[in-house]
Design a protein around this motif. Structure first.
Motif, PDB file in Angstrom:
ATOM      1  N   GLY A   1       0.885  -1.147   0.124  1.00  0.00           N
ATOM      2  CA  GLY A   1      -0.003  -0.232  -0.057  1.00  0.00           C
ATOM      3  C   GLY A   1       0.877   1.279   0.026  1.00  0.00           C
ATOM      4  N   GLY A   2       1.940   1.087   0.001  1.00  0.00           N
ATOM      5  CA  GLY A   2       2.993   2.414   0.156  1.00  0.00           C
ATOM      6  C   GLY A   2       3.087   3.166  -0.981  1.00  0.00           C
ATOM      7  N   SER A   3       3.404   4.380  -0.770  1.00  0.00           N
ATOM      8  CA  SER A   3       3.543   5.201  -2.148  1.00  0.00           C
ATOM      9  C   SER A   3       4.777   6.078  -1.996  1.00  0.00           C
ATOM     10  N   GLY A   4       5.898   5.335  -1.859  1.00  0.00           N
ATOM     11  CA  GLY A   4       7.138   6.075  -1.553  1.00  0.00           C
ATOM     12  C   GLY A   4       7.826   6.899  -2.688  1.00  0.00           C
ATOM     13  N   THR A   5       7.890   7.868  -2.206  1.00  0.00           N
ATOM     14  CA  THR A   5       8.559   8.989  -3.033  1.00  0.00           C
ATOM     15  C   THR A   5       9.884   9.088  -2.728  1.00  0.00           C
ATOM     16  N   ARG A   6      10.645   8.595  -1.875  1.00  0.00           N
ATOM     17  CA  ARG A   6      12.116   8.804  -1.672  1.00  0.00           C
ATOM     18  C   ARG A   6      12.926   8.047  -2.639  1.00  0.00           C
ATOM     19  N   LEU A   7      12.282   7.405  -3.542  1.00  0.00           N
ATOM     20  CA  LEU A   7      13.195   6.903  -4.778  1.00  0.00           C
ATOM     21  C   LEU A   7      12.789   7.793  -6.160  1.00  0.00           C
TER      22      LEU A   7
ATOM     23  N   GLY B   1      15.421   2.431   1.622  1.00  0.00           N
ATOM     24  CA  GLY B   1      14.428   3.505   1.632  1.00  0.00           C
ATOM     25  C   GLY B   1      15.031   4.963   1.095  1.00  0.00           C
ATOM     26  N   SER B   2      16.218   4.421   0.312  1.00  0.00           N
ATOM     27  CA  SER B   2      16.859   6.031  -0.388  1.00  0.00           C
ATOM     28  C   SER B   2      17.706   5.235  -1.546  1.00  0.00           C
ATOM     29  N   TRP B   3      18.264   6.124  -2.367  1.00  0.00           N
ATOM     30  CA  TRP B   3      19.185   5.692  -3.291  1.00  0.00           C
ATOM     31  C   TRP B   3      20.336   5.283  -2.969  1.00  0.00           C
TER      32      TRP B   3
ATOM     33  N   ASP C   1      25.428  11.149  -0.315  1.00  0.00           N
ATOM     34  CA  ASP C   1      25.307  11.697   0.903  1.00  0.00           C
ATOM     35  C   ASP C   1      24.025  12.601   1.387  1.00  0.00           C
ATOM     36  N   ARG C   2      23.556  13.088  -0.067  1.00  0.00           N
ATOM     37  CA  ARG C   2      22.438  13.920  -0.022  1.00  0.00           C
ATOM     38  C   ARG C   2      21.213  13.419  -0.527  1.00  0.00           C
ATOM     39  N   VAL C   3      20.977  12.245  -0.619  1.00  0.00           N
ATOM     40  CA  VAL C   3      19.868  11.668  -1.377  1.00  0.00           C
ATOM     41  C   VAL C   3      18.548  11.610  -0.515  1.00  0.00           C
ATOM     42  N   GLN C   4      18.443  11.825   0.607  1.00  0.00           N
ATOM     43  CA  GLN C   4      17.598  12.048   1.393  1.00  0.00           C
ATOM     44  C   GLN C   4      16.826  13.455   1.149  1.00  0.00           C
TER      45      GLN C   4
ATOM     46  N   LYS D   1      13.249  14.081  -0.715  1.00  0.00           N
ATOM     47  CA  LYS D   1      11.899  14.421  -0.165  1.00  0.00           C
ATOM     48  C   LYS D   1      11.719  16.120  -0.635  1.00  0.00           C
ATOM     49  N   GLU D   2      12.773  16.805  -0.387  1.00  0.00           N
ATOM     50  CA  GLU D   2      12.467  18.151  -0.469  1.00  0.00           C
ATOM     51  C   GLU D   2      12.104  18.698  -1.925  1.00  0.00           C
ATOM     52  N   ILE D   3      12.906  17.942  -2.878  1.00  0.00           N
ATOM     53  CA  ILE D   3      12.842  18.076  -4.101  1.00  0.00           C
ATOM     54  C   ILE D   3      11.129  17.600  -4.772  1.00  0.00           C
ATOM     55  N   VAL D   4      10.666  16.525  -4.120  1.00  0.00           N
ATOM     56  CA  VAL D   4       9.476  16.228  -4.470  1.00  0.00           C
ATOM     57  C   VAL D   4       8.421  17.319  -3.787  1.00  0.00           C
ATOM     58  N   GLY D   5       8.612  17.548  -2.701  1.00  0.00           N
ATOM     59  CA  GLY D   5       7.605  18.631  -2.008  1.00  0.00           C
ATOM     60  C   GLY D   5       7.516  19.946  -2.810  1.00  0.00           C
TER      61      GLY D   5
END
Ligand code: GDD
Ligand code: MG
Length: 346
Positions: free
Chosen positions: A9-15, A269-271, A330-333, A336-340
């Protein structure tokens, strides 16, 4: 018998830009040729005593059905949620469905978007857990933490070997608490996979979360069933409180147990997490697709078109039809900012 319950059910945007609301990561072939949903089934096919119960968002029904068909498994139920109410209700629905089939099976609850590199070690842990689950425990699988991540549940196990009672379960602690837990050496991460009898989970909900249980009962009773799908009643299901099994049950139950799991688990959870679990060339580059990497080190590339890169270190490049992401590992978290920002700007 063990019945796998696959949560999709997830809608992951971290990738991002690969994973989107319309196309979350469980439906993508992120590691190898299988999608993560397909890999989830294949990982347990040989220890499952029955076909899986799959719980997914109705928007994704054709993708889920098609991907399961591709790996030749017909779910005993493909249950569709009209809205997401998080994992406590999703698992309740699966447990009610299993019991309606007349079978108080052991449910092996599996997120559909994890990687487990060592299948044999995973199977051994499930076998250990099965004994405790048959005896009425709500068993979770504990991972030795490698960092003070705040996105995980933390489990303090009673001393001993093998399956142990849970002294404390804390979902998503703040940074300072996570650091304390990790440096104490006494805590596991919660893997997000669980094993328990269907009736046992429902009994726990009856005491701890009667509103979730009532809403899920009604949603399944009034569900529309055809050959392929079980469509939950929208109004009844929407009335369920929105909560995860971790907060709703695992933090509160007195009957949790934990089995240590050392099987190359990763929730991708991340690239950078994906780079970690992927096969790499001699220079530490992980390449998915048509990639030329000249004098690159420890980098990651994913795409359909030819990607050519030169002189890069610790860089992630992801190419899709309508967007390209380039960033430092090191900055792939900050994806989230970009998607926002994209959402704000429309
Ligand atoms: N069907 C369905 N419906 N599935 C859902 C829903 C829902 O409403 N919400 C989430 N899921 C699925 C996701 O697709 C994922 O596979 C799994 O349930 C877990 O949900 P996440 O949203 O990814 O949870 P989390 O990562 O914040 O936390 C959980 O996993 C961590 C490990 O990865 C918790 O169990 C933590 O304690 C744990 O450490
Ligand atoms: Mg997760």
């Amino acid at each position: 018998p063990i019945v796998p319950v696959i949560l999709s059910g997830g809608s992951g945007t971290r990738l991002w830009p690969l994973s989107r609301e319309a196309y979350p990561k469980q439906f993508l072939p992120l590691v190898g040729d299988d999608t993560m949903l397909q890999a989830t089934w294949k990982r347990v096919a040989s220890i499952a005593g029955a076909a899986p119960i799959v719980v997914a968002n109705q928007e994704h029904r054709f993708m889920a059905a098609e991907q399961l068909r591709e790996c030749k498994v017909l779910p005993q139920a493909l249950i569709l949620e009209p809205v997401g109410r998080n994992t406590a209700p999703a698992i309740a629905i699966a447990a009610l469905q299993a019991l309606a089939g007349g079978n108080d099976a052991l449910l092996l609850v599996l997120p559909s978007d994890h990687v487990v590199r060592n299948e044999a070690a995973f199977h051994a842990a499930v076998k250990q857990a099965a004994v405790a689950a048959e005896a009425g425990k709500l068993v979770t699988f504990g991972i030795v933490p490698t960092a003070a991540e705040t996105g995980y549940g933390y489990i303090k196990a009673a001393s001993g070997e093998g399956v142990r009672a849970v002294d404390r379960f804390v979902e998503k602690p703040d940074q300072a608490t996570a650091e304390k837990y990790v440096s104490s050496g006494e805590y596991y991460w919660n893997s997000g996979m669980f094993l328990f009898k269907a009736s046992r989970y429902l009994k726990e909900l009856e005491t701890l979360q009667p509103a979730i249980l009532a809403a899920c009962r009604a949603a399944l009773d009034k569900a529309a069933r055809d050959n392929d799908f079980i469509r939950l009643d929208a109004e009844a299901f929407a009335a369920s409180p929105n909560d995860s099994i971790d907060y709703a049950v695992m933090e509160k139950t007195a009957d949790a147990a934990v089995v240590p799991l050392d099987a190359g688990w990763n929730d991708v959870g991340s690239w950078s997490a994906l780079w970690e679990v992927s096969d790499k060339d001699a220079d530490g580059n992980a390449c998915h697709g048509d990639v030329i990497a000249l004098d690159c080190k420890d980098s990651y590339a994913y795409g359909n078109r030819l990607i050519a890169m030169v002189g890069l270190q610790d860089v992630v490049v992801v190419e899709t039809d309508d967007a390209v992401f380039v960033g430092h590992k090191d900055r792939v978290q900050d994806v989230k900012e970009i998607v926002g920002q994209i959402k704000r700007d429309g």
